[in-house]
Design a protein around this motif. Structure first.
Motif, PDB file in Angstrom:
ATOM      1  N   GLN A   1     -21.606 -70.656   0.122  1.00 16.03           N
ATOM      2  CA  GLN A   1     -21.795 -71.863   0.660  1.00 16.03           C
ATOM      3  C   GLN A   1     -21.287 -72.100   2.050  1.00 16.03           C
ATOM      4  OE1 GLN A   1     -20.752 -74.913  -2.969  1.00 16.03           O
ATOM      5  NE2 GLN A   1     -19.469 -72.962  -3.189  1.00 16.03           N
ATOM      6  N   GLU A   2     -20.602 -71.184   2.583  1.00 13.17           N
ATOM      7  CA  GLU A   2     -20.264 -71.165   4.016  1.00 13.17           C
ATOM      8  C   GLU A   2     -21.463 -70.913   4.905  1.00 13.17           C
ATOM      9  OE1 GLU A   2     -17.258 -72.630   4.852  1.00 13.17           O
ATOM     10  OE2 GLU A   2     -17.188 -73.075   2.840  1.00 13.17           O
ATOM     11  N   ILE A   3     -22.596 -70.331   4.421  1.00 19.76           N
ATOM     12  CA  ILE A   3     -23.572 -69.776   5.041  1.00 19.76           C
ATOM     13  C   ILE A   3     -24.692 -71.082   5.350  1.00 19.76           C
ATOM     14  CG2 ILE A   3     -25.483 -68.200   5.596  1.00 19.76           C
ATOM     15  CD1 ILE A   3     -23.574 -66.297   3.927  1.00 19.76           C
ATOM     16  N   ASP A   4     -25.073 -71.637   6.358  1.00 19.33           N
ATOM     17  CA  ASP A   4     -26.034 -72.748   6.536  1.00 19.33           C
ATOM     18  C   ASP A   4     -27.426 -72.272   6.011  1.00 19.33           C
ATOM     19  OD1 ASP A   4     -24.071 -74.481   7.570  1.00 19.33           O
ATOM     20  OD2 ASP A   4     -24.511 -74.214   9.575  1.00 19.33           O
ATOM     21  N   SER A   5     -27.747 -71.266   6.267  1.00 14.80           N
ATOM     22  CA  SER A   5     -29.004 -70.630   5.980  1.00 14.80           C
ATOM     23  C   SER A   5     -29.156 -70.575   4.453  1.00 14.80           C
ATOM     24  CB  SER A   5     -29.532 -69.509   6.742  1.00 14.80           C
ATOM     25  OG  SER A   5     -28.713 -68.515   6.472  1.00 14.80           O
TER      26      SER A   5
ATOM     27  N   ARG B   1     -27.846 -72.583   2.140  1.00 17.28           N
ATOM     28  CA  ARG B   1     -27.897 -73.931   1.154  1.00 17.28           C
ATOM     29  C   ARG B   1     -28.993 -74.313   0.151  1.00 17.28           C
ATOM     30  NH1 ARG B   1     -23.017 -75.481   2.865  1.00 17.28           N
ATOM     31  NH2 ARG B   1     -22.670 -75.508   5.196  1.00 17.28           N
ATOM     32  N   GLU B   2     -30.107 -74.002   0.729  1.00 16.96           N
ATOM     33  CA  GLU B   2     -31.202 -74.188  -0.338  1.00 16.96           C
ATOM     34  C   GLU B   2     -30.881 -73.254  -1.568  1.00 16.96           C
ATOM     35  OE1 GLU B   2     -36.226 -73.938  -0.634  1.00 16.96           O
ATOM     36  OE2 GLU B   2     -35.211 -74.674   1.275  1.00 16.96           O
TER      37      GLU B   2
ATOM     38  N   GLU C   1     -28.132 -74.215  -3.709  1.00 18.60           N
ATOM     39  CA  GLU C   1     -28.324 -75.383  -4.635  1.00 18.60           C
ATOM     40  C   GLU C   1     -29.167 -74.889  -5.901  1.00 18.60           C
ATOM     41  OE1 GLU C   1     -26.963 -78.314  -4.626  1.00 18.60           O
ATOM     42  OE2 GLU C   1     -25.969 -77.424  -2.762  1.00 18.60           O
TER      43      GLU C   1
END
Length: 66
Positions: A42-46, A48-49, A52
């Motif tokens: 969850q700490e990795i921006d790329s 996020r999708e 989820e």
């Protein structure tokens, strides 16, 4: 991203005969390692999708979150 984690996890388990990283006992907790990895991802921006999507599956299959 998910494939990178799969490769790293497989390499670790192949080289340690399935030992948990850092002498962790999380394997004794229901889904412990899975949720540790999910939380780290969850700490990795790329990611996020993808995270989820995984969370939706967790909810759908009613996995035990600790």
């Amino acid at each position: 991203l998910g494939e990178t984690f799969k490769i790293k996890i497989k390499q670790h388990y192949d080289s340690t005969d399935f030992a948990e990283p850092d002498s962790s006992r999380r394997i004794l907790s229901p889904n412990g390692r899975f949720f540790d990895l999910l939380m780290a991802a969850q700490e990795i921006d790329s990611a996020r999708e993808e995270i989820e999507e995984i969370k939706a599956m967790v909810k759908e299959f009613k996995l035990v979150d600790i």
